[in-house]
Design a protein around this motif. Sequence first.
Motif, PDB file in Angstrom:
ATOM      1  N   HIS A   1      -4.020   6.575  -7.448  1.00 55.21           N
ATOM      2  CA  HIS A   1      -5.216   7.124  -6.809  1.00 55.21           C
ATOM      3  C   HIS A   1      -5.737   6.174  -5.728  1.00 55.21           C
ATOM      4  CE1 HIS A   1      -9.362   8.557  -6.358  1.00 55.21           C
ATOM      5  NE2 HIS A   1      -8.865   9.734  -6.749  1.00 55.21           N
ATOM      6  N   GLU A   2      -6.267   6.749  -4.671  1.00 60.37           N
ATOM      7  CA  GLU A   2      -6.736   5.978  -3.510  1.00 60.37           C
ATOM      8  C   GLU A   2      -7.784   4.932  -3.893  1.00 60.37           C
ATOM      9  OE1 GLU A   2      -8.841   6.744   0.839  1.00 60.37           O
ATOM     10  OE2 GLU A   2      -8.226   8.447  -0.392  1.00 60.37           O
TER      11      GLU A   2
ATOM     12  N   GLU B   1       0.830  -1.202   0.000  1.00 66.44           N
ATOM     13  CA  GLU B   1       0.000   0.000   0.000  1.00 66.44           C
ATOM     14  C   GLU B   1       0.871   1.261   0.000  1.00 66.44           C
ATOM     15  OE1 GLU B   1      -4.076   1.269   2.285  1.00 66.44           O
ATOM     16  OE2 GLU B   1      -2.528   0.276   3.474  1.00 66.44           O
ATOM     17  N   GLN B   2       1.916   1.252   0.793  1.00 66.11           N
ATOM     18  CA  GLN B   2       2.834   2.389   0.840  1.00 66.11           C
ATOM     19  C   GLN B   2       3.539   2.570  -0.514  1.00 66.11           C
ATOM     20  OE1 GLN B   2       6.072   1.996   3.596  1.00 66.11           O
ATOM     21  NE2 GLN B   2       6.593   4.163   3.476  1.00 66.11           N
TER      22      GLN B   2
ATOM     23  N   ARG C   1       1.971   7.451  -6.420  1.00 62.81           N
ATOM     24  CA  ARG C   1       0.859   8.393  -6.621  1.00 62.81           C
ATOM     25  C   ARG C   1      -0.344   7.745  -7.311  1.00 62.81           C
ATOM     26  NH1 ARG C   1       4.813  10.593  -4.414  1.00 62.81           N
ATOM     27  NH2 ARG C   1       5.285  12.797  -4.421  1.00 62.81           N
TER      28      ARG C   1
ATOM     29  N   TRP D   1       1.157   4.188  -2.870  1.00 62.99           N
ATOM     30  CA  TRP D   1       1.006   5.598  -2.491  1.00 62.99           C
ATOM     31  C   TRP D   1       2.189   6.414  -3.000  1.00 62.99           C
ATOM     32  CZ3 TRP D   1       4.009   8.645   0.808  1.00 62.99           C
ATOM     33  CH2 TRP D   1       3.476   9.886   1.112  1.00 62.99           C
ATOM     34  N   GLN D   2       3.398   5.859  -2.870  1.00 60.62           N
ATOM     35  CA  GLN D   2       4.586   6.563  -3.347  1.00 60.62           C
ATOM     36  C   GLN D   2       4.573   6.748  -4.863  1.00 60.62           C
ATOM     37  OE1 GLN D   2       7.559   4.038  -1.503  1.00 60.62           O
ATOM     38  NE2 GLN D   2       8.060   5.672  -0.043  1.00 60.62           N
TER      39      GLN D   2
ATOM     40  N   ARG E   1      -5.959   2.045  -5.473  1.00 59.68           N
ATOM     41  CA  ARG E   1      -5.201   1.312  -4.435  1.00 59.68           C
ATOM     42  C   ARG E   1      -6.123   0.403  -3.646  1.00 59.68           C
ATOM     43  NH1 ARG E   1      -2.808   6.463  -2.648  1.00 59.68           N
ATOM     44  NH2 ARG E   1      -4.013   6.185  -0.748  1.00 59.68           N
TER      45      ARG E   1
END
Length: 156
Positions: free
Chosen positions: A86-87, A77-78, A84, A81-82, A90
């Motif tokens: 989109h949530e 997940e990290q 970029r 996120w790194q 993810r």
Amino acid sequence: MKTEQDAYLTLAALCAQAEHCQYEMLEKMRKWELSEECQARIMERLVKERYIDDERFARAFVKDKIRYNKWGRRKVEQGLWQKRIHEDIRKSVLDDVDDEEYLNVLRPLLKQKRKTIKAQNDYERNQKLMRFALGRGFTFDIIRQCIDVDEEPDEE
């Protein structure tokens, strides 16, 4: 300094060889000092022609990191996120991975780690195993399932 066409052709070739996300391609274009308008046009074209698809990238990234790098959910997940991602993408991609897949990765890791741990009792050994698994990004509930199930008496 690359022209817009040169940049497009270079990025299309890169994306044809392996999955990449929009963030990675934007970083390359920034290094080449392309204008933001030029970056937007190239990115729009790469996405339209399906050289870049963040969801497809995320799915490949998750499978790669779980199976080959032996990462748990939090670390994957990290990583997304790194990049970029989109949530919503993810969350969707990570929710598609069931606990059994994480368990199949973590069990052999803990079994191998158990052989190298020096501990005076089961409690200390389990704490060290837990810290190890947490460091690889596994969630507490997955770790507990492995430690509770894999409890084996010490062989001497």
